[in-house]
Design an enzyme around this catalytic site. Structure first.
Site, short mmCIF file in Angstrom:
data_model
loop_
_atom_site.label_atom_id
_atom_site.label_comp_id
_atom_site.label_asym_id
_atom_site.label_seq_id
_atom_site.Cartn_x
_atom_site.Cartn_y
_atom_site.Cartn_z
N GLU A 1 -7.55 32.38 27.34
CA GLU A 1 -8.98 32.47 27.01
C GLU A 1 -9.72 31.14 27.15
OE1 GLU A 1 -11.99 34.03 23.45
OE2 GLU A 1 -9.86 34.56 23.43
N LYS B 1 -11.46 40.14 23.67
CA LYS B 1 -11.42 40.96 22.47
C LYS B 1 -11.12 42.39 22.90
CE LYS B 1 -12.10 39.41 19.01
NZ LYS B 1 -11.09 38.88 18.03
#
Length: 412
Positions: free
Chosen positions: A223, A239
């Site tokens: 990420e 997410k």
């Protein structure tokens, strides 16, 4: 070599020697530098020139301290809108930068949470690197043994924390909160080679290590917390998780709960970027793309903006740390919930780690991250909680995220 306790050692796996460097500064030859996002063409010829570590007992503003330290060592990052300077082989290459989740919380005046379970770790570290004339000698790894993992809470306690967050959502205190657990395992040998293996895991965009006296961090993060290239800021929040199967991908794309959770964080990250962007330039370039990390599918979006004139690194860190995908929405209220329900600090997890240089910033969010002190390895894993979360499923998701790291650290 840095020795960190009777059971093992933490530091760089090659012998360290010291010689006079430019301007009389001591430089320390290292094994190949594998700091996440360090320039690939320079990694075999980097030497540490100087470092600065910060802990809360030091006082002051760590974000300002990072920017001032970098400027003092030939890396001015007081105006990120300036074009990147040419790569000077005779000057500093750039710097590794690590900011813990607790330090990020302190930067915005939020509770830092429970104490760090690995107190040897600094909360902020910046390491400036020069170029060497020749690559360092190869290093070898000795015997390595990793003991059994011990969780800092039971599955029932983890589930109870999820329920506590759901109750806070029901009261209207928050919309979403990321809940993270911790585990630790004893070891013998040098942990750095084991931590370095994490960088080879599939999807580890920010794979690599950073170490110091008595501590080391190994990262396999997919990420992007914040990237700055050619005057444009980019963040890529993740997410939403499912097993990396055909059915798992289909289920992730179809899940209203996962999409709602994801969009909340996209909105939060848009707001964070807007604080440091040129007015009207924030945009969502891609929404809810399904990417693979090890044996998991995860949903990722890409948000970008033009950097505001005169933006310095310190203000950028204050805007994006700690990352929204590992805190929740609203961010400060989520951090208050995190401090209330997590019994162990996040240590090296859920912070930032990467590379900075004039005109360039590339920091990964330290999910899928482990750390070593002189006695133990530490891992953190969790997930975002919404009103629709199932506590048992959240416990299982955290275990699925940590499973590849545990196997890799054990050498399997």
């Amino acid at each position: 070599m840095h020795r960190a306790g009777p059971r093992g050692r933490v530091g760089n796996s090659a012998e360290r020697t010291t010689k006079d460097g430019p301007d009389g500064v001591d430089t320390v030859p290292l094994a190949e530098i594998d700091v996440p996002a360090a320039p690939a063409e320079c990694r075999q010829t980097l030497v540490e020139r100087a470092r600065w570590e910060w802990r809360p007992s030091d006082g002051g503003d760590p974000a300002a301290g990072v920017q001032e330290f970098l400027a003092a060592h030939g890396l001015p990052l007081d105006d990120l809108s300036r074009p990147a300077s040419g790569h000077d082989p005779d000057g500093p290459c750039g710097a590794a930068l690590y900011v813990s989740a607790a330090a990020g919380a302190l930067l915005i005046g939020a509770p830092p949470g429970a104490p760090n379970p690995a107190p040897a770790l600094p909360e902020v570290a910046v390491v400036v690197y020069d170029h060497a004339d020749a690559p360092p000698p190869p290093s070898g790894a000795g015997p390595w043994r990793l003991g059994d993992w011990r969780e800092s809470w039971t599955d029932a306690q983890h589930a109870a924390a999820v329920e506590a967050v759901r109750e806070a959502i029901g009261r209207g205190d928050v919309y979403q909160v990321n809940v993270v657990g911790h585990a630790a395992a004893g070891y013998t040998g040098d942990p750095l080679p084991a931590l370095a293996r994490l960088g080879a895991l599939p999807g580890a965009r920010y794979g690599g290590t950073l170490s110091g006296a008595g501590w080391a961090i190994g990262c396999a993060s997919p990420e992007t917390l914040i990237e700055l290239t050619d005057g444009r800021l980019v963040t890529r929040p993740i997410k939403g998780t499912r097993p990396a199967t055909t059915a798992g991908a289909r289920e992730l794309r179809a899940s209203a709960k996962e999409r709602a959770e994801h969009v909340m964080i996209v909105d939060l990250e848009r707001n964070d970027l807007a604080r440091v962007a040129r007015t009207g330039t924030v945009r969502v370039d891609q929404l809810f793309a399904v990417r693979r990390w090890c044996d998991l599918w995860q949903a990722e979006s890409t948000i970008s903006a033009a950097v505001a004139d005169g933006l310095g690194l310190a203000d950028l860190l204050r805007a994006v740390c700690p990352g929204g995908s590992v805190t929740g929405a609203p961010k400060r209220a989520a951090l208050e919930q995190i401090a209330a329900v997590e019994p162990v600090g996040r240590g090296a997890g859920m912070g930032a780690l990467g590379w900075v240089a004039p005109g360039r910033v590339d920091l990964g969010l330290t999910i899928r991250t482990a750390a070593a002190d002189g006695e133990r390895l530490h891992l953190w894993a969790g997930g975002g909680i919404t009103w629709g979360s199932d506590p048992r499923a959240e416990v299982a998701e955290a275990a699925a995220k940590s499973r590849p790291l545990r196997a890799t650290l054990a050498g399997r």
